[in-house]
Scaffold this motif. Structure first.
Motif, PDB file in Angstrom:
ATOM      1  N   ASN A 147     -15.629   5.997   3.796  1.00  0.00           N
ATOM      2  CA  ASN A 147     -15.873   4.964   2.788  1.00  0.00           C
ATOM      3  C   ASN A 147     -14.941   5.135   1.601  1.00  0.00           C
ATOM      4  O   ASN A 147     -15.160   4.591   0.533  1.00  0.00           O
ATOM      5  N   ALA A 148     -13.882   5.930   1.785  1.00  0.00           N
ATOM      6  CA  ALA A 148     -12.924   6.131   0.705  1.00  0.00           C
ATOM      7  C   ALA A 148     -11.814   5.090   0.807  1.00  0.00           C
ATOM      8  O   ALA A 148     -12.048   3.929   1.101  1.00  0.00           O
ATOM      9  N   THR A 149     -10.605   5.517   0.555  1.00  0.00           N
ATOM     10  CA  THR A 149      -9.460   4.605   0.528  1.00  0.00           C
ATOM     11  C   THR A 149      -8.616   4.816   1.790  1.00  0.00           C
ATOM     12  O   THR A 149      -8.908   5.696   2.596  1.00  0.00           O
ATOM     13  N   VAL A 150      -7.579   3.996   1.950  1.00  0.00           N
ATOM     14  CA  VAL A 150      -6.611   4.241   3.021  1.00  0.00           C
ATOM     15  C   VAL A 150      -5.384   4.920   2.394  1.00  0.00           C
ATOM     16  O   VAL A 150      -5.123   4.693   1.206  1.00  0.00           O
ATOM     17  N   PRO A 151      -4.661   5.746   3.147  1.00  0.00           N
ATOM     18  CA  PRO A 151      -4.720   5.949   4.583  1.00  0.00           C
ATOM     19  C   PRO A 151      -5.881   6.853   5.023  1.00  0.00           C
ATOM     20  O   PRO A 151      -6.311   7.726   4.285  1.00  0.00           O
ATOM     21  N   VAL A 152      -6.313   6.599   6.270  1.00  0.00           N
ATOM     22  CA  VAL A 152      -7.292   7.465   6.923  1.00  0.00           C
ATOM     23  C   VAL A 152      -6.757   7.777   8.317  1.00  0.00           C
ATOM     24  O   VAL A 152      -6.364   6.863   9.045  1.00  0.00           O
ATOM     25  N   LEU A 153      -6.753   9.044   8.659  1.00  0.00           N
ATOM     26  CA  LEU A 153      -6.276   9.465   9.979  1.00  0.00           C
ATOM     27  C   LEU A 153      -7.445  10.043  10.756  1.00  0.00           C
ATOM     28  O   LEU A 153      -8.111  10.968  10.276  1.00  0.00           O
ATOM     29  N   ALA A 154      -7.704   9.486  11.952  1.00  0.00           N
ATOM     30  CA  ALA A 154      -8.753  10.033  12.802  1.00  0.00           C
ATOM     31  C   ALA A 154      -8.091  10.815  13.932  1.00  0.00           C
ATOM     32  O   ALA A 154      -7.346  10.239  14.745  1.00  0.00           O
ATOM     33  N   LEU A 155      -8.327  12.110  13.935  1.00  0.00           N
ATOM     34  CA  LEU A 155      -7.843  12.981  15.018  1.00  0.00           C
ATOM     35  C   LEU A 155      -9.012  13.232  15.960  1.00  0.00           C
ATOM     36  O   LEU A 155     -10.142  12.843  15.668  1.00  0.00           O
ATOM     37  N   ASP A 156      -8.752  13.921  17.083  1.00  0.00           N
ATOM     38  CA  ASP A 156      -9.839  14.153  18.051  1.00  0.00           C
ATOM     39  C   ASP A 156     -11.018  14.856  17.395  1.00  0.00           C
ATOM     40  O   ASP A 156     -12.173  14.564  17.689  1.00  0.00           O
ATOM     41  N   ASP A 157     -10.714  15.805  16.511  1.00  0.00           N
ATOM     42  CA  ASP A 157     -11.773  16.672  15.990  1.00  0.00           C
ATOM     43  C   ASP A 157     -11.951  16.571  14.475  1.00  0.00           C
ATOM     44  O   ASP A 157     -12.645  17.396  13.887  1.00  0.00           O
ATOM     45  N   ALA A 158     -11.287  15.617  13.841  1.00  0.00           N
ATOM     46  CA  ALA A 158     -11.380  15.561  12.371  1.00  0.00           C
ATOM     47  C   ALA A 158     -10.963  14.199  11.864  1.00  0.00           C
ATOM     48  O   ALA A 158     -10.141  13.515  12.485  1.00  0.00           O
ATOM     49  N   THR A 159     -11.518  13.832  10.704  1.00  0.00           N
ATOM     50  CA  THR A 159     -11.082  12.616  10.003  1.00  0.00           C
ATOM     51  C   THR A 159     -10.532  13.055   8.649  1.00  0.00           C
ATOM     52  O   THR A 159     -11.144  13.856   7.954  1.00  0.00           O
ATOM     53  N   VAL A 160      -9.359  12.510   8.299  1.00  0.00           N
ATOM     54  CA  VAL A 160      -8.682  12.919   7.057  1.00  0.00           C
ATOM     55  C   VAL A 160      -8.434  11.648   6.249  1.00  0.00           C
ATOM     56  O   VAL A 160      -7.839  10.703   6.760  1.00  0.00           O
ATOM     57  N   ASP A 169      -7.128  11.231   2.814  1.00  0.00           N
ATOM     58  CA  ASP A 169      -6.336  11.245   1.580  1.00  0.00           C
ATOM     59  C   ASP A 169      -4.922  11.676   1.951  1.00  0.00           C
ATOM     60  O   ASP A 169      -4.738  12.568   2.789  1.00  0.00           O
ATOM     61  N   SER A 170      -3.924  11.040   1.315  1.00  0.00           N
ATOM     62  CA  SER A 170      -2.538  11.292   1.719  1.00  0.00           C
ATOM     63  C   SER A 170      -2.138  12.761   1.550  1.00  0.00           C
ATOM     64  O   SER A 170      -1.430  13.312   2.400  1.00  0.00           O
ATOM     65  N   ALA A 171      -2.612  13.396   0.488  1.00  0.00           N
ATOM     66  CA  ALA A 171      -2.234  14.799   0.273  1.00  0.00           C
ATOM     67  C   ALA A 171      -2.886  15.688   1.342  1.00  0.00           C
ATOM     68  O   ALA A 171      -2.256  16.613   1.877  1.00  0.00           O
ATOM     69  N   ALA A 172      -4.148  15.386   1.652  1.00  0.00           N
ATOM     70  CA  ALA A 172      -4.846  16.157   2.694  1.00  0.00           C
ATOM     71  C   ALA A 172      -4.177  15.927   4.049  1.00  0.00           C
ATOM     72  O   ALA A 172      -4.029  16.861   4.862  1.00  0.00           O
ATOM     73  N   LEU A 173      -3.748  14.691   4.251  1.00  0.00           N
ATOM     74  CA  LEU A 173      -3.094  14.337   5.518  1.00  0.00           C
ATOM     75  C   LEU A 173      -1.810  15.162   5.720  1.00  0.00           C
ATOM     76  O   LEU A 173      -1.541  15.679   6.812  1.00  0.00           O
ATOM     77  N   ILE A 174      -1.036  15.306   4.644  1.00  0.00           N
ATOM     78  CA  ILE A 174       0.179  16.122   4.710  1.00  0.00           C
ATOM     79  C   ILE A 174      -0.200  17.559   5.080  1.00  0.00           C
ATOM     80  O   ILE A 174       0.405  18.176   5.964  1.00  0.00           O
ATOM     81  N   GLU A 175      -1.221  18.094   4.394  1.00  0.00           N
ATOM     82  CA  GLU A 175      -1.593  19.496   4.627  1.00  0.00           C
ATOM     83  C   GLU A 175      -2.104  19.706   6.046  1.00  0.00           C
ATOM     84  O   GLU A 175      -1.728  20.668   6.724  1.00  0.00           O
ATOM     85  N   VAL A 176      -2.966  18.805   6.513  1.00  0.00           N
ATOM     86  CA  VAL A 176      -3.548  18.966   7.855  1.00  0.00           C
ATOM     87  C   VAL A 176      -2.450  18.848   8.915  1.00  0.00           C
ATOM     88  O   VAL A 176      -2.379  19.650   9.856  1.00  0.00           O
ATOM     89  N   SER A 182       0.822  -1.215   0.000  1.00  0.00           N
ATOM     90  CA  SER A 182       0.000   0.000   0.000  1.00  0.00           C
ATOM     91  C   SER A 182       0.857   1.268   0.000  1.00  0.00           C
ATOM     92  O   SER A 182       1.283   1.764   1.045  1.00  0.00           O
ATOM     93  N   SER A 183       1.082   1.781  -1.192  1.00  0.00           N
ATOM     94  CA  SER A 183       1.984   2.923  -1.340  1.00  0.00           C
ATOM     95  C   SER A 183       1.415   4.197  -0.702  1.00  0.00           C
ATOM     96  O   SER A 183       2.130   4.961  -0.063  1.00  0.00           O
ATOM     97  N   TRP A 184       0.099   4.408  -0.863  1.00  0.00           N
ATOM     98  CA  TRP A 184      -0.478   5.623  -0.267  1.00  0.00           C
ATOM     99  C   TRP A 184      -0.463   5.526   1.254  1.00  0.00           C
ATOM    100  O   TRP A 184      -0.288   6.542   1.951  1.00  0.00           O
ATOM    101  N   SER A 185      -0.607   4.315   1.773  1.00  0.00           N
ATOM    102  CA  SER A 185      -0.536   4.149   3.233  1.00  0.00           C
ATOM    103  C   SER A 185       0.848   4.520   3.745  1.00  0.00           C
ATOM    104  O   SER A 185       0.984   5.163   4.793  1.00  0.00           O
ATOM    105  N   LEU A 186       1.879   4.109   2.978  1.00  0.00           N
ATOM    106  CA  LEU A 186       3.247   4.463   3.389  1.00  0.00           C
ATOM    107  C   LEU A 186       3.392   5.979   3.463  1.00  0.00           C
ATOM    108  O   LEU A 186       3.972   6.517   4.409  1.00  0.00           O
ATOM    109  N   ARG A 187       2.810   6.676   2.489  1.00  0.00           N
ATOM    110  CA  ARG A 187       2.907   8.146   2.501  1.00  0.00           C
ATOM    111  C   ARG A 187       2.224   8.728   3.738  1.00  0.00           C
ATOM    112  O   ARG A 187       2.750   9.630   4.395  1.00  0.00           O
ATOM    113  N   GLY A 188       1.048   8.212   4.056  1.00  0.00           N
ATOM    114  CA  GLY A 188       0.320   8.727   5.223  1.00  0.00           C
ATOM    115  C   GLY A 188       1.049   8.428   6.520  1.00  0.00           C
ATOM    116  O   GLY A 188       1.115   9.261   7.431  1.00  0.00           O
TER     117      GLY A 188
END
Ligand SMILES: N[C@@H](CCC(=O)N[C@@H](CS)C(=O)NCC(=O)O)C(=O)O
Length: 218
Positions: free
Chosen positions: A48-61, A63-70, A12-18
């Motif tokens: 219901n999208a793809t992985v990686p998915v990051l769940a923070l206290d106040d947000a769910t992210v 997509d790997s690019a969004a994860l980098i930005e957040v 899972s290449s996108w998971s590695l990025r996340g």
């Protein structure tokens, strides 16, 4: 504590990025693996999208690019992007190009960290992708002075291209030679050593391994 859902480390290449994005941020996350060969793998992921998915206290992210930005926004001291505006524009461009492009390479050569080939057939379109990637990475290293793409620290662009280095090692070892020093540096980084150890223990995913065997599932 943050939770990060990722796919199988060998594939899972996108998971590695996340996962690398969390490392860059210094964010400790509870890691949850999903197995793509299990039909209901989506069930436990809070998107219901793809992985990686990051769940923070106040947000769910999700997509790997969004994860980098957040994470860059929430960890301003972390070295996601270079301080120099010119280098930063280049870094953002090559990350965006990876996120949206290089389709022939991504389709023909899915990440399979454990696998090695010597004469895997590659199309002209894949070779063109590889040449472009070599050019982008060499330019970044020359302009920044290295040792990572945009300077002394492993950043967002290194995270985005690390899976590509694994693809080259598997499918185009000769092409990898042009980036040998940088490639060795990335793969020797403790984060990638940790990921490769997880990949070594990963259960086989026959559908992906079959590509290396002319489509025949063993
Ligand atoms: N644009 C997404 C792509 C993520 C993606 O395609 N992830 C793959 C694993 S590497 C996935 O979840 N595949 C399962 C599926 O598509 O159902 C990102 O950048 O995170």
């Amino acid at each position: 504590m943050a939770k990060l859902w990722i796919g199988q480390p060998n594939y899972s290449s996108w998971s590695l990025r996340g996962w690398l994005a969390c490392k860059i941020a210094g964010l400790e996350a509870d890691i949850r693996w999903v197995r793509f060969d299990q039909d209901d793998w989506h069930a436990e992921v809070p998107s219901n999208a793809t992985v990686p998915v990051l769940a923070l206290d106040d947000a769910t992210v999700w997509d790997s690019a969004a994860l980098i930005e957040v994470l860059a926004e929430r960890h301003p001291g972390a070295p996601f992007w270079p301080a120099d505006p010119g280098l930063r524009a280049h870094a953002r461009s090559i990350v965006a190009e990876m996120h949206s492009g290089f389709v022939p390479l991504r389709m023909a050569c899915p990440m399979n960290i454990r696998a090695r080939t010597t004469d895997f057939p590659l199309s002209d379109a894949v070779f063109a992708n590889i040449a472009r990637i070599q050019d982008l990475l060499e330019t970044a290293l020359i302009n920044s002075g290295g040792p990572f793409l945009y300077g002394p620290e492993f950043g967002a662009a290194d995270a985005f291209y690390a899976p590509v280095l694994y693809r080259l090692r598997t499918y185009a070892p000769v092409a990898q030679c042009a980036l040998a020093d940088y490639s060795e540096r990335v793969m020797a980084h403790p984060w990638l050593v940790e990921w490769e150890a997880m990949a070594a223990d990963d259960p086989a995913f026959a559908r992906s391994d079959a590509l290396l065997n002319n489509g025949a599932v063993e």
